[in-house]
Design a protein around this motif. Structure first.
Motif, short mmCIF file in Angstrom:
data_model
loop_
_atom_site.label_atom_id
_atom_site.label_comp_id
_atom_site.label_asym_id
_atom_site.label_seq_id
_atom_site.Cartn_x
_atom_site.Cartn_y
_atom_site.Cartn_z
N ARG A 171 -5.65 1.67 3.51
CA ARG A 171 -6.57 0.76 4.19
C ARG A 171 -5.90 0.11 5.38
N THR A 172 -6.50 0.26 6.54
CA THR A 172 -6.01 -0.41 7.74
C THR A 172 -6.96 -1.52 8.18
N ARG A 173 -8.24 -1.42 7.80
CA ARG A 173 -9.24 -2.40 8.22
C ARG A 173 -9.77 -3.19 7.03
N ARG A 174 -10.11 -4.43 7.28
CA ARG A 174 -10.58 -5.28 6.19
C ARG A 174 -11.88 -4.77 5.59
N THR A 175 -12.72 -4.17 6.40
CA THR A 175 -13.96 -3.57 5.91
C THR A 175 -13.94 -2.09 6.26
N ALA A 176 -13.96 -1.25 5.25
CA ALA A 176 -13.90 0.20 5.46
C ALA A 176 -14.71 0.91 4.38
N ASN A 194 -9.00 7.67 2.15
CA ASN A 194 -9.70 6.86 1.15
C ASN A 194 -8.81 5.84 0.46
N GLN A 248 0.82 -1.22 0.00
CA GLN A 248 0.00 0.00 0.00
C GLN A 248 0.85 1.27 0.00
#
Length: 451
Positions: free
Chosen positions: A437-442, A434, A83
């Protein structure tokens, strides 16, 4: 007989905790050590007098190291491998082994810090003390060894990644060439320091596409004509200094965040050190985490997102500073309005446009709002150790707006630098929340336009 058996079982059970049973997690697997480690990094950077851009780089790498070790404690979080620019996949913990991810995170963070600061012994002393404290909490020797080894692996990977960001190469580049024209930045009193980090835009960014991705609107066209817009903007800075209220003076001093202020008393010159602008927002992050009772992984997430936002914001801001090279209000006012005028705050040693405080504060506010909410009120005690009183804010955005306008009150920025700097920082902040990404669902965060 039953009582004897029961008593024996109690002794065995209690002994298992003393020798490192499950109870050690309730003591160690908390964010307290992470907060202590980050504060130590800040204290050493204040001591070593790192410029705001350089401080932001250090914050970013130590925070990434901590997050990459800590996030394994919660399966809902993901790695930054692939990332962040130039960061490939990172080693994972060995299946079947038990770890303290708090220990691994602190160890990784402080190993990176030791490699990046001048006063590494100060970091090492606190590092050793925390490691000993964690070990003495009853952690099993095997868990301790696993965690230390994993933290070291992460630190080594982060330091290798950091070594390729062009920072070392910029140390050997030519110094900023002063211009003879009357519109460009010139060193300012009292120390007339050389330009800080004129090649900062050559560093590898973390998330944004390039240093120039969020290039702001062009600064006001320079003019000495009293009817010109530039003259009027300079005159606004001149006049506000003459009629500052107590509140405006307090705001300017609260957000000064000058890592190196040169003081002159007769023939004596001495420097005072304070936290950097980025350090102030890192401390706000700590305050928010503690108030929200954020756990280990959530705190590591907050630190790393804010730190990355700071790093990319300084690269973007410095790119514009040395492209436009706008003259500071102090120089212009002394030459064209009043040669005796002095700003409330000491003018920093780099070009004026855009305002670094405005850019980094706006970006940080966007990121913290995404993490903690729109109406997160808090008491900012960051400056207490520098004998500046606590200020209360009803939101991160309110704090960012105040940080930005403080530079106008302080006499070191024209208003366009503040307004356009806020806009620049907001765009960077939204881009980061945006894309990173740190969380699997965001869910994506909608970009709000300035009013």
């Amino acid at each position: 007989m039953k009582k004897c058996v029961f008593s024996l079982l109690l002794l065995i059970f209690a002994g298992s905790f003393a020798k490192g049973g499950t109870d050690w997690r309730s003591t160690t697997e908390r964010p307290v050590y992470l907060h202590r480690a980050m504060k130590q990094v800040t204290d050493v950077m204040v001591h070593d007098i790192y410029s705001p851009p350089v401080a932001s780089r250090i914050y970013a790498y130590v925070a990434v190291a901590a997050y990459e070790a800590a996030h394994h404690a919660d399966a809902g979080f993901v790695s930054f491998g692939g990332q962040l620019k130039g960061l490939s996949s990172l080693p994972k913990p060995t299946a079947g082994k038990e770890y303290s991810y708090a220990l691994a995170a602190v160890h990784a963070m402080l190993l990176v810090a030791e490699a990046m600061v001048i006063s590494e012994q100060k970091i090492k002393t606190e590092h050793a003390a925390m490691m000993e404290e964690i070990k003495n909490a009853g952690m099993p020797d095997e868990v301790y060894a696993n965690s230390v080894a994993y933290g070291k692996i992460i630190a080594e990977k982060i330091l290798l990644w950091a070594s390729k960001d062009q920072y070392k190469e910029t140390r050997a580049l030519a110094k900023y060439p002063l211009s003879n024209d009357n519109r460009s930045w010139q060193p300012t009193p009292p120390a007339y320091m050389k330009a800080v980090e004129p090649n900062w835009n050559k560093l590898r960014t973390f998330v944004i596409d390039s240093a120039a991705q969020f290039k702001p609107a062009r600064p006001t066209i320079f003019s000495t004509d009293k009817e010109s817009r530039f003259y009027q903007e300079a005159n606004d800075v001149y006049e506000i200094r003459l009629k500052l209220t107590n509140e405006q003076t307090e705001i300017a001093n609260f957000w000064d965040c000058n890592p190196f202020k040169m003081n002159i008393n007769g023939h004596v010159m001495f420097a005072t050190k304070k936290i950097s602008p980025g350090g102030h927002w890192i401390n706000i992050t700590a305050l928010a985490c503690k108030k929200a009772a954020a756990g280990l992984v959530q705190s590591a997430e907050a630190y790393v997102k804010v730190a990355i936002g700071l790093a990319d914001s300084f690269i973007s801001c410095w790119d514009e500073k040395y492209r436009s090279r706008v003259i500071r209000p102090e120089t212009y006012i002394n030459q064209h309005i009043n040669k005796e005028w002095t700003p409330l705050l000491q003018t920093p040693p780099f070009p004026e446009y855009t305002s670094g405080h405005s850019v980094v504060s706006s970006a940080s506010a966007v990121i913290l709002t995404q993490l903690f909410g729109d109406h997160f009120s808090y008491d900012d005690s960051t400056e207490l150790e520098f004998n500046i009183p606590v200020r209360h804010f009803n939101s991160f955005n309110e704090a960012a707006q105040e940080a930005a306008i403080s530079r106008f009150y302080g006499g070191i920025h024209y208003m366009p630098s503040i307004i356009n700097g806020l806009d620049e920082g907001k765009k960077i902040g939204f881009f980061i929340v945006n894309k990173l990404r740190t969380r699997r669902t965001a869910k994506p965060v909608a970009v709000r336009t300035s009013k």
